[in-house]
Design a protein around this motif. Sequence first.
Motif, PDB file in Angstrom:
ATOM      1  N   ARG A 193     -10.295   4.300 -22.578  1.00 44.84           N
ATOM      2  CA  ARG A 193     -11.632   4.462 -23.168  1.00 44.84           C
ATOM      3  C   ARG A 193     -12.735   4.159 -22.154  1.00 44.84           C
ATOM      4  NH1 ARG A 193     -11.225  -0.687 -27.302  1.00 44.84           N
ATOM      5  NH2 ARG A 193     -11.659  -2.356 -25.831  1.00 44.84           N
ATOM      6  N   GLY A 194     -12.353   3.773 -20.950  1.00 45.89           N
ATOM      7  CA  GLY A 194     -13.340   3.564 -19.887  1.00 45.89           C
ATOM      8  C   GLY A 194     -13.419   2.130 -19.445  1.00 45.89           C
ATOM      9  N   GLY A 195     -12.988   1.848 -18.242  1.00 43.38           N
ATOM     10  CA  GLY A 195     -13.043   0.492 -17.705  1.00 43.38           C
ATOM     11  C   GLY A 195     -14.246   0.320 -16.805  1.00 43.38           C
ATOM     12  N   VAL A 196     -14.830  -0.865 -16.850  1.00 43.39           N
ATOM     13  CA  VAL A 196     -16.004  -1.161 -16.018  1.00 43.39           C
ATOM     14  C   VAL A 196     -15.554  -1.898 -14.764  1.00 43.39           C
ATOM     15  CG1 VAL A 196     -18.235  -2.356 -15.906  1.00 43.39           C
ATOM     16  CG2 VAL A 196     -17.518  -1.234 -18.019  1.00 43.39           C
ATOM     17  N   LYS A 197     -16.041  -1.441 -13.613  1.00 43.83           N
ATOM     18  CA  LYS A 197     -15.678  -2.032 -12.325  1.00 43.83           C
ATOM     19  C   LYS A 197     -16.941  -2.445 -11.576  1.00 43.83           C
ATOM     20  CE  LYS A 197     -11.270  -1.017 -12.823  1.00 43.83           C
ATOM     21  NZ  LYS A 197     -10.213  -2.050 -12.927  1.00 43.83           N
ATOM     22  N   GLN A 198     -16.811  -3.509 -10.798  1.00 48.15           N
ATOM     23  CA  GLN A 198     -17.951  -3.972 -10.005  1.00 48.15           C
ATOM     24  C   GLN A 198     -18.221  -3.028  -8.845  1.00 48.15           C
ATOM     25  OE1 GLN A 198     -17.507  -8.022  -8.705  1.00 48.15           O
ATOM     26  NE2 GLN A 198     -19.692  -8.302  -8.378  1.00 48.15           N
ATOM     27  N   GLU A 199     -17.141  -2.481  -8.275  1.00 54.05           N
ATOM     28  CA  GLU A 199     -17.257  -1.538  -7.162  1.00 54.05           C
ATOM     29  C   GLU A 199     -16.267  -0.405  -7.385  1.00 54.05           C
ATOM     30  OE1 GLU A 199     -18.279  -3.834  -3.167  1.00 54.05           O
ATOM     31  OE2 GLU A 199     -16.486  -4.672  -4.103  1.00 54.05           O
ATOM     32  N   ILE A 200     -16.524   0.726  -6.765  1.00 54.76           N
ATOM     33  CA  ILE A 200     -15.575   1.827  -6.849  1.00 54.76           C
ATOM     34  C   ILE A 200     -15.010   2.110  -5.460  1.00 54.76           C
ATOM     35  CG2 ILE A 200     -16.583   2.908  -8.881  1.00 54.76           C
ATOM     36  CD1 ILE A 200     -17.962   4.906  -6.979  1.00 54.76           C
ATOM     37  N   GLY A 201     -13.801   2.671  -5.456  1.00 56.45           N
ATOM     38  CA  GLY A 201     -13.187   3.060  -4.194  1.00 56.45           C
ATOM     39  C   GLY A 201     -12.560   1.925  -3.423  1.00 56.45           C
ATOM     40  N   LEU A 220       1.374   8.120 -19.644  1.00 56.94           N
ATOM     41  CA  LEU A 220       0.925   7.371 -18.468  1.00 56.94           C
ATOM     42  C   LEU A 220      -0.546   7.003 -18.557  1.00 56.94           C
ATOM     43  CD1 LEU A 220       0.315   9.596 -15.331  1.00 56.94           C
ATOM     44  CD2 LEU A 220       0.722  10.580 -17.579  1.00 56.94           C
ATOM     45  N   PHE A 221      -0.908   6.008 -17.808  1.00 58.45           N
ATOM     46  CA  PHE A 221      -2.304   5.625 -17.620  1.00 58.45           C
ATOM     47  C   PHE A 221      -2.410   4.887 -16.300  1.00 58.45           C
ATOM     48  CE2 PHE A 221      -0.468   1.981 -19.857  1.00 58.45           C
ATOM     49  CZ  PHE A 221      -0.962   0.910 -19.141  1.00 58.45           C
ATOM     50  N   ALA A 222      -3.641   4.729 -15.823  1.00 60.27           N
ATOM     51  CA  ALA A 222      -3.865   4.068 -14.534  1.00 60.27           C
ATOM     52  C   ALA A 222      -4.850   2.924 -14.673  1.00 60.27           C
ATOM     53  CB  ALA A 222      -4.384   5.064 -13.505  1.00 60.27           C
ATOM     54  N   SER A 223      -4.643   1.911 -13.867  1.00 56.35           N
ATOM     55  CA  SER A 223      -5.614   0.837 -13.689  1.00 56.35           C
ATOM     56  C   SER A 223      -6.129   0.962 -12.257  1.00 56.35           C
ATOM     57  CB  SER A 223      -4.955  -0.524 -13.916  1.00 56.35           C
ATOM     58  OG  SER A 223      -5.849  -1.579 -13.601  1.00 56.35           O
ATOM     59  N   THR A 224      -7.366   1.399 -12.114  1.00 58.93           N
ATOM     60  CA  THR A 224      -7.858   1.736 -10.783  1.00 58.93           C
ATOM     61  C   THR A 224      -9.370   1.667 -10.722  1.00 58.93           C
ATOM     62  OG1 THR A 224      -7.823   3.459  -9.063  1.00 58.93           O
ATOM     63  CG2 THR A 224      -7.974   4.209 -11.350  1.00 58.93           C
ATOM     64  N   SER A 225      -9.899   1.531  -9.519  1.00 57.75           N
ATOM     65  CA  SER A 225     -11.340   1.631  -9.293  1.00 57.75           C
ATOM     66  C   SER A 225     -11.653   2.861  -8.444  1.00 57.75           C
ATOM     67  CB  SER A 225     -11.861   0.367  -8.594  1.00 57.75           C
ATOM     68  OG  SER A 225     -11.282   0.241  -7.305  1.00 57.75           O
ATOM     69  N   HIS A 226     -10.673   3.748  -8.304  1.00 54.61           N
ATOM     70  CA  HIS A 226     -10.835   4.945  -7.477  1.00 54.61           C
ATOM     71  C   HIS A 226     -11.132   6.162  -8.348  1.00 54.61           C
ATOM     72  CE1 HIS A 226      -9.366   3.161  -3.642  1.00 54.61           C
ATOM     73  NE2 HIS A 226      -8.803   2.318  -4.494  1.00 54.61           N
ATOM     74  N   GLU A 227     -11.943   7.055  -7.803  1.00 57.05           N
ATOM     75  CA  GLU A 227     -12.292   8.260  -8.545  1.00 57.05           C
ATOM     76  C   GLU A 227     -11.110   9.220  -8.650  1.00 57.05           C
ATOM     77  OE1 GLU A 227     -15.889  11.611  -8.664  1.00 57.05           O
ATOM     78  OE2 GLU A 227     -15.792  10.121  -7.049  1.00 57.05           O
ATOM     79  N   LYS A 228     -10.287   9.235  -7.606  1.00 56.85           N
ATOM     80  CA  LYS A 228      -9.132  10.126  -7.605  1.00 56.85           C
ATOM     81  C   LYS A 228      -7.881   9.390  -7.141  1.00 56.85           C
ATOM     82  CE  LYS A 228     -11.602  14.469  -6.741  1.00 56.85           C
ATOM     83  NZ  LYS A 228     -11.681  15.678  -5.876  1.00 56.85           N
ATOM     84  N   ILE A 229      -6.741   9.794  -7.716  1.00 56.61           N
ATOM     85  CA  ILE A 229      -5.435   9.335  -7.264  1.00 56.61           C
ATOM     86  C   ILE A 229      -4.584  10.576  -7.029  1.00 56.61           C
ATOM     87  CG2 ILE A 229      -3.309   8.143  -7.924  1.00 56.61           C
ATOM     88  CD1 ILE A 229      -4.964   6.187  -9.521  1.00 56.61           C
ATOM     89  N   GLU A 230      -4.047  10.706  -5.832  1.00 60.32           N
ATOM     90  CA  GLU A 230      -3.123  11.785  -5.497  1.00 60.32           C
ATOM     91  C   GLU A 230      -1.903  11.139  -4.837  1.00 60.32           C
ATOM     92  OE1 GLU A 230      -3.400  14.927  -6.217  1.00 60.32           O
ATOM     93  OE2 GLU A 230      -5.491  15.022  -6.886  1.00 60.32           O
ATOM     94  N   TRP A 231      -0.823  11.019  -5.596  1.00 57.07           N
ATOM     95  CA  TRP A 231       0.363  10.322  -5.109  1.00 57.07           C
ATOM     96  C   TRP A 231       1.574  11.235  -5.085  1.00 57.07           C
ATOM     97  CZ3 TRP A 231       0.647   4.966  -8.071  1.00 57.07           C
ATOM     98  CH2 TRP A 231      -0.376   4.121  -7.599  1.00 57.07           C
ATOM     99  N   LYS A 232       2.352  11.110  -4.010  1.00 51.83           N
ATOM    100  CA  LYS A 232       3.717  11.608  -3.956  1.00 51.83           C
ATOM    101  C   LYS A 232       4.601  10.419  -3.583  1.00 51.83           C
ATOM    102  CE  LYS A 232       2.629  16.363  -2.591  1.00 51.83           C
ATOM    103  NZ  LYS A 232       2.828  17.419  -1.555  1.00 51.83           N
ATOM    104  N   GLU A 246     -19.392   6.732 -13.885  1.00 54.69           N
ATOM    105  CA  GLU A 246     -20.788   6.577 -14.305  1.00 54.69           C
ATOM    106  C   GLU A 246     -21.363   5.294 -13.708  1.00 54.69           C
ATOM    107  OE1 GLU A 246     -21.407   7.507 -18.739  1.00 54.69           O
ATOM    108  OE2 GLU A 246     -19.280   6.941 -18.588  1.00 54.69           O
ATOM    109  N   GLN A 247     -22.531   5.372 -13.122  1.00 56.28           N
ATOM    110  CA  GLN A 247     -23.227   4.181 -12.631  1.00 56.28           C
ATOM    111  C   GLN A 247     -24.087   3.620 -13.751  1.00 56.28           C
ATOM    112  OE1 GLN A 247     -24.933   3.932  -8.509  1.00 56.28           O
ATOM    113  NE2 GLN A 247     -26.873   3.748  -9.611  1.00 56.28           N
TER     114      GLN A 247
END
Length: 438
Positions: A175-183, A112-124, A210-211
């Motif tokens: 390997r690390g994605g760059v996002k304009q904003e997080i969350g 698995l892997f995720a595409s996200t701008s969030h620091e954490k994902i907790e899913w049920k 990382e900022q």
Amino acid sequence: MKEKKWLAACLALCISGAVSAQGIGTINEQETTRIISTLSHDNMQGRASFTLGIEKAADFISGEFHDMGLQPLKSNGKNGAAAFRQSFNVYRITPAAVQATLNGKVLKEEQLFASTSHEKIEWKKSKSRQVVTIKEGENAREAFSKANKLEQDALVLVHPSHTETFNNYRRYLTRGGVKQEIGKGSSKVFILTDQPTPKKYKISINNKVEQLPLANVVGMIEGKRKNEIVVFSGHYDHIGIGHTVDGDSIANGADDDASGTTAMMMLARYYKQQPQPERTLVFAAFTAEEIGGFGSKHFSGQLNPDSIVAMFNIEMVGKPSQFGPNSAYLTGFEKSDLGKLLQERLQGTAYSIHPDPYPQQNLFYRSDNATLARLGVPAHTISSVQIDKDELYHTVNDEVESLDMPHLTSMIRAIALAAQGVVNGTVTPTRVDKSLVE
């Protein structure tokens, strides 16, 4: 009487032509070569984002803007060359810890892997969360792209027949994605499985955030109509250092896009030597185009797009186009009438601009014009690269020695002449229909 009127009209045309070409000789090959040779020199280390090389390039461009006598776009509390830096931050998100179960079975990390701008994902399992299945026999690339564009959170189940495509995406994103904003925005979690439906699942992902600092370099010449803006731009970043080929590991990015940045800087020098323009001229060297267009995205939030009359984004103009010497093409030609206005200005000259001959390459959306075009600005990219044949693109051999310097110089002159009507306020291109832009 008719003969006198005819002679007067001819004289007016001659005078108009002379005025439009006023000072064009200042756009010379010697100065063009100096700038592009500096930007693409080995000591810039390929100008990759977040490196000392791109910082050095930004210092050089800022110093040139200062010496030209440009004004900073906005006051940022700094003086001198530093005032031209338009600084901002982006965020690199790297997976740190992943745990997941699907239908009671513990998944391996490589599943698995995720595409996200969030620091954490907790899913049920939740009825409100969309589930997408990429089945055997589907076009995997199209399905991955479609799933990633969904506006809501989604669990994406990928059939094992698409393992190769899955692994390619996973390697890229982990390997690390760059996002304009997080969350902000939605998240997608992709799972490689032969299970057609998720009866139950539990997913926990923690990311390292990382900022990271970036900076555009932006200067301006205030026009008589202060709130009517014409933008000239090019991206000054490139891809940095890669695999060694014949002892060379630096991807210098001479054509991509030191050529466009050089053109923009030469145009700034040219217009600064002319009388005050009717419209305000903004000259932007964008950062981080190669990793997601973050420079132009930040820039677009600093100005009212309704005030921007046109954008001339310049990319890869160091080699002749398929249309022959002194020619270029305009991406998204049909999306506004800017291209036609430029063609009219160049009639009777040695220069020509054509519609983009590579629509299948999707070039309109692959450069920094796209962000402003989505806001309705007549924003297009001028280019001359034969993109279907250029073997030096994104290689260590994209060096200044591979360029045609007389052609590059002529391209800068062509843009100066073609843009004259837009700059002096005698013509205004139609807006881009935002509903027709992806």
